[in-house]
Scaffold this active site. Sequence first.
Site, mmCIF file in Angstrom:
data_model
loop_
_atom_site.group_PDB
_atom_site.id
_atom_site.type_symbol
_atom_site.label_atom_id
_atom_site.label_comp_id
_atom_site.label_asym_id
_atom_site.label_seq_id
_atom_site.Cartn_x
_atom_site.Cartn_y
_atom_site.Cartn_z
ATOM 1 N N ARG A 225 -1.214 -1.030 -1.004
ATOM 2 C CA ARG A 225 -1.990 -1.378 -2.206
ATOM 3 C C ARG A 225 -2.826 -0.188 -2.658
ATOM 4 O O ARG A 225 -3.427 0.517 -1.835
ATOM 5 C CB ARG A 225 -2.900 -2.574 -1.935
ATOM 6 C CG ARG A 225 -2.125 -3.843 -1.697
ATOM 7 C CD ARG A 225 -2.990 -5.092 -1.716
ATOM 8 N NE ARG A 225 -2.246 -6.198 -1.147
ATOM 9 C CZ ARG A 225 -1.311 -6.896 -1.795
ATOM 10 N NH1 ARG A 225 -1.058 -6.618 -3.055
ATOM 11 N NH2 ARG A 225 -0.655 -7.877 -1.194
ATOM 12 N N ASP A 226 -2.866 -0.013 -3.983
ATOM 13 C CA ASP A 226 -3.705 1.040 -4.561
ATOM 14 C C ASP A 226 -5.171 0.712 -4.280
ATOM 15 O O ASP A 226 -5.608 -0.437 -4.411
ATOM 16 C CB ASP A 226 -3.445 1.134 -6.072
ATOM 17 C CG ASP A 226 -3.971 2.421 -6.665
ATOM 18 O OD1 ASP A 226 -3.156 3.264 -7.070
ATOM 19 O OD2 ASP A 226 -5.216 2.584 -6.732
ATOM 20 N N ILE A 227 -5.938 1.733 -3.929
ATOM 21 C CA ILE A 227 -7.353 1.534 -3.585
ATOM 22 C C ILE A 227 -8.169 1.133 -4.818
ATOM 23 O O ILE A 227 -9.233 0.529 -4.686
ATOM 24 C CB ILE A 227 -7.922 2.812 -2.920
ATOM 25 C CG1 ILE A 227 -9.148 2.510 -2.092
ATOM 26 C CG2 ILE A 227 -8.201 3.904 -3.952
ATOM 27 C CD1 ILE A 227 -9.574 3.654 -1.183
ATOM 28 N N ASN B 163 4.246 9.281 -12.289
ATOM 29 C CA ASN B 163 3.559 10.319 -13.050
ATOM 30 C C ASN B 163 3.945 11.700 -12.527
ATOM 31 O O ASN B 163 4.170 11.872 -11.326
ATOM 32 C CB ASN B 163 2.038 10.149 -12.934
ATOM 33 C CG ASN B 163 1.555 8.851 -13.564
ATOM 34 O OD1 ASN B 163 2.065 8.425 -14.580
ATOM 35 N ND2 ASN B 163 0.559 8.221 -12.936
ATOM 36 N N GLU C 169 -2.488 12.422 -10.073
ATOM 37 C CA GLU C 169 -3.693 12.793 -9.322
ATOM 38 C C GLU C 169 -3.355 13.231 -7.907
ATOM 39 O O GLU C 169 -3.982 14.142 -7.366
ATOM 40 C CB GLU C 169 -4.653 11.600 -9.227
ATOM 41 C CG GLU C 169 -5.247 11.168 -10.553
ATOM 42 C CD GLU C 169 -6.019 9.866 -10.420
ATOM 43 O OE1 GLU C 169 -6.324 9.451 -9.287
ATOM 44 O OE2 GLU C 169 -6.289 9.252 -11.464
ATOM 45 N N HIS D 124 5.190 9.364 -5.758
ATOM 46 C CA HIS D 124 4.996 7.930 -5.546
ATOM 47 C C HIS D 124 5.315 7.174 -6.815
ATOM 48 O O HIS D 124 5.191 7.689 -7.926
ATOM 49 C CB HIS D 124 3.557 7.629 -5.111
ATOM 50 C CG HIS D 124 2.512 8.183 -6.024
ATOM 51 N ND1 HIS D 124 2.146 9.515 -6.006
ATOM 52 C CD2 HIS D 124 1.778 7.608 -6.987
ATOM 53 C CE1 HIS D 124 1.216 9.720 -6.915
ATOM 54 N NE2 HIS D 124 0.981 8.580 -7.544
ATOM 55 N N MET D 125 5.692 5.930 -6.623
ATOM 56 C CA MET D 125 5.963 5.005 -7.716
ATOM 57 C C MET D 125 4.841 3.972 -7.744
ATOM 58 O O MET D 125 4.451 3.448 -6.699
ATOM 59 C CB MET D 125 7.316 4.327 -7.428
ATOM 60 C CG MET D 125 7.705 3.252 -8.384
ATOM 61 S SD MET D 125 9.264 2.501 -7.827
ATOM 62 C CE MET D 125 10.451 3.681 -8.474
ATOM 63 N N HIS D 126 4.318 3.718 -8.944
ATOM 64 C CA HIS D 126 3.359 2.628 -9.118
ATOM 65 C C HIS D 126 4.137 1.362 -9.454
ATOM 66 O O HIS D 126 4.967 1.373 -10.381
ATOM 67 C CB HIS D 126 2.413 2.903 -10.294
ATOM 68 C CG HIS D 126 1.482 4.050 -10.105
ATOM 69 N ND1 HIS D 126 0.131 3.883 -9.839
ATOM 70 C CD2 HIS D 126 1.682 5.386 -10.146
ATOM 71 C CE1 HIS D 126 -0.437 5.067 -9.739
ATOM 72 N NE2 HIS D 126 0.487 6.000 -9.923
#
Length: 115
Positions: A30-32, A88, A96, A101-103
């Site tokens: 999970r994204d922070i 991105n 960033e 990575h893939m969101h």
Amino acid sequence: MAEETIFSKIIQHEISADILYQDHLVTAFRDINPKVPNHILIVTNQLIPTVNDVTAEHEAALGRLFTVAANVAAQEGIKEDGYRLIVNCNRHGGQEIYHLHMHLLGGKPLGPLMI
Ligand code: 5GP
């Protein structure tokens, strides 16, 4: 060799994250700072800084990103409503963390693609 990233430390369990899936190719957690109700990152275990660094040798791991995205979306209960996958690249792409990575974004209607 590119320098290790914060994601390298998550993959190696050196810092904590809510890991949903891991195998020898990719790790999903999970994204922070979630931008939507379901915001998951799926990361190649091998450090590939950006899409510009991709070669044919990476194809197994890159294909696995999609397999895991589909499986995690099902686990999260968002596969029928749908979701968005984003990768991105570099400054103009808003990258960033320089570790490919893939969101996986879902859990609400996302509307048209933001530019
Ligand atoms: P990028 O802009 O590089 O595509 O996305 C990087 C993402 O990584 C951001 O959504 C950010 O919230 C997330 N992130 C940055 N540091 C950490 C961390 O230490 N742990 C987790 N779980 N996510 C992080």
